[in-house]
Write an enzyme that holds these catalytic residues in place. Structure first.
Site, PDB file in Angstrom:
ATOM      1  CB  CYS A   1     -12.159   7.629  -0.315  1.00  0.00           C
ATOM      2  SG  CYS A   1     -12.628   6.239  -1.363  1.00  0.00           S
TER       3      CYS A   1
ATOM      4  CG  ASP B   1      -7.219   3.778   3.945  1.00  0.00           C
ATOM      5  OD1 ASP B   1      -7.933   2.767   3.781  1.00  0.00           O
ATOM      6  OD2 ASP B   1      -6.253   4.066   3.224  1.00  0.00           O
TER       7      ASP B   1
ATOM      8  CB  CYS C   1     -12.968   1.211   1.429  1.00  0.00           C
ATOM      9  SG  CYS C   1     -11.996  -0.286   1.147  1.00  0.00           S
ATOM     10  NE  ARG C   2     -11.249   5.964   3.115  1.00  0.00           N
ATOM     11  CZ  ARG C   2     -10.166   6.719   3.118  1.00  0.00           C
ATOM     12  NH1 ARG C   2      -9.966   7.542   4.137  1.00  0.00           N
ATOM     13  NH2 ARG C   2      -9.288   6.672   2.145  1.00  0.00           N
ATOM     14  CB  SER C   3     -15.820   7.628  -1.952  1.00  0.00           C
ATOM     15  OG  SER C   3     -15.129   6.835  -2.869  1.00  0.00           O
TER      16      SER C   3
ATOM     17  CG  ASN D   1     -14.668   5.356  -6.338  1.00  0.00           C
ATOM     18  OD1 ASN D   1     -14.994   5.268  -7.508  1.00  0.00           O
ATOM     19  ND2 ASN D   1     -15.551   5.605  -5.404  1.00  0.00           N
TER      20      ASN D   1
HETATM   21  P1  4NP Z   1     -10.628   3.798   0.062  1.00  0.00           P
HETATM   22  O1  4NP Z   1      -9.663   2.672   0.673  1.00  0.00           O
HETATM   23  O2  4NP Z   1      -9.764   5.000  -0.221  1.00  0.00           O
HETATM   24  O3  4NP Z   1     -11.588   4.034   1.194  1.00  0.00           O
HETATM   25  O4  4NP Z   1     -11.268   3.193  -1.160  1.00  0.00           O
HETATM   26  C1  4NP Z   1      -8.456   2.282   0.061  1.00  0.00           C
HETATM   27  C2  4NP Z   1      -8.477   1.398  -0.995  1.00  0.00           C
HETATM   28  C3  4NP Z   1      -7.301   0.999  -1.578  1.00  0.00           C
HETATM   29  C4  4NP Z   1      -6.091   1.480  -1.106  1.00  0.00           C
HETATM   30  C5  4NP Z   1      -6.076   2.389  -0.060  1.00  0.00           C
HETATM   31  C6  4NP Z   1      -7.265   2.786   0.525  1.00  0.00           C
HETATM   32  N1  4NP Z   1      -4.876   1.053  -1.699  1.00  0.00           N
HETATM   33  O5  4NP Z   1      -3.804   1.461  -1.220  1.00  0.00           O
HETATM   34  O6  4NP Z   1      -4.890   0.265  -2.671  1.00  0.00           O
END
Ligand code: 4NP
Length: 161
Positions: A9, A126, A14-16, A12
């Protein structure tokens, strides 16, 4: 040799990591943990070294799933190390392919939602800047998509001890 999956993602956190730990949870449930090895990474370096997001961890914990791991950035060496690389959304997919300058590994990269059988979504949205329902949706979608992916791997790859 075990089949190797990499979930990717943006951050790294939340989703992955949810996908990685959900797949490990399903593998354990089915007694298949020796057959498939999972890891996750982010296309960005924003959160390198961080634990999974607190809100994501709490949401997974309520489903009985612990989120382990610390964030790392996707590296070009991952293309050789993994059999299949699963992107959470289309932007991740494009960013992964952009790292594969000569298009050698294109066939290893897929959208995780392609394997969902119960949900029409094409991407795992996201959840970072949204509310609780976004985190719940991540878990619901990934339980579906990871179950479908596991089934497909077992069918097409067979059992590689
Ligand atoms: P992820 O979520 O891609 O599912 O881990 C996010 C975590 C952090 C951010 C964006 C999405 N950020 O902009 O910091």
């Amino acid at each position: 040799m075990a089949y190797k999956l990499l979930f990717v993602c943006l951050g790294n956190i939340c989703r992955s990591p949810s996908a990685e730990n959900i797949m490990n949870y399903l593998l354990k449930q089915q007694g298949l943990e020796h057959l498939i090895v999972c890891d996750s990474a982010g296309t960005s370096s924003y959160h390198v070294g961080a634990s999974p997001d607190r809100r994501m961890r709490a949401t997974a914990a309520r489903r009985g799933i612990e989120l382990l791991g610390s964030a790392r950035q996707l590296d070009v060496s991952d293309f050789e190390k993994f059999d299949l690389i699963l992107a959470m959304d289309r932007q991740n997919y494009q960013d992964i392919l952009a790292l594969d300058g000569q298009n050698r590994y294109r066939d290893k990269v897929r959208l995780i939602c392609d394997f969902a059988t119960q949900s029409p979504e094409k991407e795992v949205p996201d959840p970072y800047y949204g509310g609780q329902e976004g985190f719940e949706r991540v878990i619901d979608l990934l339980l579906d998509a990871c179950a479908g992916l596991l089934e497909e791997i077992m069918e097409t790859e067979g059992v590689r001890e």
